[in-house]
Design a protein around this motif. Structure first.
Motif: not given
Lengths: 109, 112
Positions: A36-40, A42-54
């Motif tokens: 998540y990215r969070q500007y000062s 502000k609320s967290p914003e999802l950038i990416m998710f990952i669940y597999s190796n690599g």
């Protein structure tokens, strides 16, 4: 030991460089991982998710997961001043997300 | 309109007062969460709910209570506010899959 650990930073990189953000987690049962990215203020914003190796790429962002080492990273290519924010890593060992304390990234012109 | 709406956005209250923070969502998610954020401590889970009849304590539930009035509404109450409850409070929703949470805009609470 915290369940999700991140270096608090700040990580300072010049504009156009690659920023590398790292995260380790303790629960081997964790299946999914999030950045998540969070500007000062502000609320967290999802950038990416990952669940597999690599690696998983999305535009300028690449998430990397190594379950054997219990390590997750986020690479930001061609960093821009607008990328300056706190980046939160989260793991999902059960039904809820466990967050790290975040790494502050500063991109200078 | 925002997917997850929190009210109020800012609140200053006195020690000992009861205060309620409200959260509503249009995502259609079953799962809702309340977190607080303090500098250097990250996001810490207060309470969470997987449906209207399911309420669970998080890691820092003491001094807080919640109510899930409907699938779309989840309120957090401070029965008797104290200064160390001064923090940024976030509501979040999720649908239980890999896609993480959606956060509200937050409520900045100051207890004086």
């Amino acid at each position: 030991q915290k369940e999700v650990e991140q270096n608090s930073g700040p990580l300072s990189v010049p504009e156009g460089a690659i920023a590398s953000l790292n995260c380790t987690y303790s629960d081997r049962g964790s299946q999914s991982f999030f950045w998540y990215r969070q500007y000062s203020g502000k609320s967290p914003e999802l950038i990416m998710f990952i669940y597999s190796n690599g690696d998983k790429e999305d535009g300028r962002f690449t998430a990397q997961l190594n379950k054997a080492s219990q390590y997750v990273s986020l690479l930001i290519r061609d960093s821009q001043p607008s990328d300056s924010a706190t980046y939160l890593c989260a793991a999902k060992p059960t039904d809820k997300l466990i967050f790290g304390t975040g790494t502050r990234l500063q991109v200078f012109p | 309109d925002a997917d997850v709406t929190q009210t109020p956005r800012n609140r200053i209250t006195k020690t000992g007062k009861r205060i309620m923070l409200e959260c509503s969502q249009t995502k259609g998610h079953d799962r809702m969460y309340w977190y607080r954020q303090d500098p250097g401590l990250g996001l810490r889970l207060i309470y969470y709910s997987f449906d209207v009849k399911d309420i669970n304590k998080g890691e820092i539930s003491d001094g807080y209570s919640v109510s899930r009035q409907a699938q779309a509404k989840f309120s957090l109450s401070l029965e008797s506010a104290i200064p160390n409850q001064t923090a940024l409070y976030f509501c979040a929703t999720g649908d239980g899959n890999h896609y993480g949470y959606t956060f509200g805009s937050g409520t900045r609470l100051t207890v004086v």
